[in-house]
Design an enzyme around this catalytic site. Sequence first.
Site: not given
Ligand code: NVA
Ligand code: CP
Length: 302
Positions: A103, A130, A133, A221, A261, A289
């Site tokens: 990540r 992502h 997800q 989101d 998500c 997930r």
């Molecule tokens: N768009 C959000 C998704 C988190 C799971 C982010 O990137 O922070």
């Molecule tokens: N939805 C998701 O990826 O959550 P986290 O940021 O908690 O991993």
Amino acid sequence: MKKDLTKLMDLTKEDIVGILNLADQMKKDFKNGKEHKILNGKTLAMIFQKSSTRTRVSFETGMYQLGGQALFLSTNDLQIGRGEPVEDTARVLSRYVDGIMIRTFEQEEVEKWAKWATVPVINGLTDFSHPCQALGDFMTVREYKGALESVHLAYIGDGNNMCNSLIVGGLTCGMTVSVAAPEGYDPDPKVLDFAKKYDDKFILVRCPKEAAAKADVLVTDVWASMGQESEVAARKKAFEGFQINNELLALANPKAIVQHCLPVKRGEEITAEVFEAHAKPIFDEAENRLHVQKAIMALLMG
Ligand code: NVA
Ligand code: CP
């Protein structure tokens, strides 16, 4: 399937359906107490440059349930944090572990990991995509709607990693996808280019009501993703009116489900009332997930 899962653009419809079918089976077997120790003795390295609750815990638990183990590695603690290049770290980790989940911020970094690692690399979120997800979302949509083909998914809000992934995966699977985003917050140009092939199945509009009309699935989101903390105030202003609330929901299919998500900002992209009314499919989505990632790991690392 390719060696890695770095973005949904790399998957065919058959790949996605294969993952979802295996995930359904994994979920069913798990609920019935049937174990699949297919990754016995294997290790997944999980590299995090951003916070995570769901991704970390579902990958780690999933790996354990498949008979393997997972290592949580923060980039602050790795030599990467002191400048060791991805090229070297990827080759070193490939000598120890059987898969790498990462990540981070830039998609290019994940592609670099995939290039240099000799073991499968899985994208656990970048600013661009992502994929895990979105696959969990599609699994949930199939559970509630029975299929993906001809289901209309409407995404309201920021053209971010989630939006990009839902457009690409949704169109690949035969869904109709409508997106409402304010000017300046469109999905990635590469994704809009990809969507051109699906002219009659995709629209990008400025009006949330237009996107939500008759939709079977409404998704949103956060307005400010991880790494955009300094833009929170400006984004709150730009996204005014881009909220999933009862008024917007009334325009959708009466049987529409809502997906998010998580984590959620109640009162911003969605009202607390709508969120709680749709908590069941939203937390099913979070649960899925685990199952979808077990399927991905089984296919890539098994
Ligand atoms: N768009 C959000 C998704 C988190 C799971 C982010 O990137 O922070
Ligand atoms: N939805 C998701 O990826 O959550 P986290 O940021 O908690 O991993």
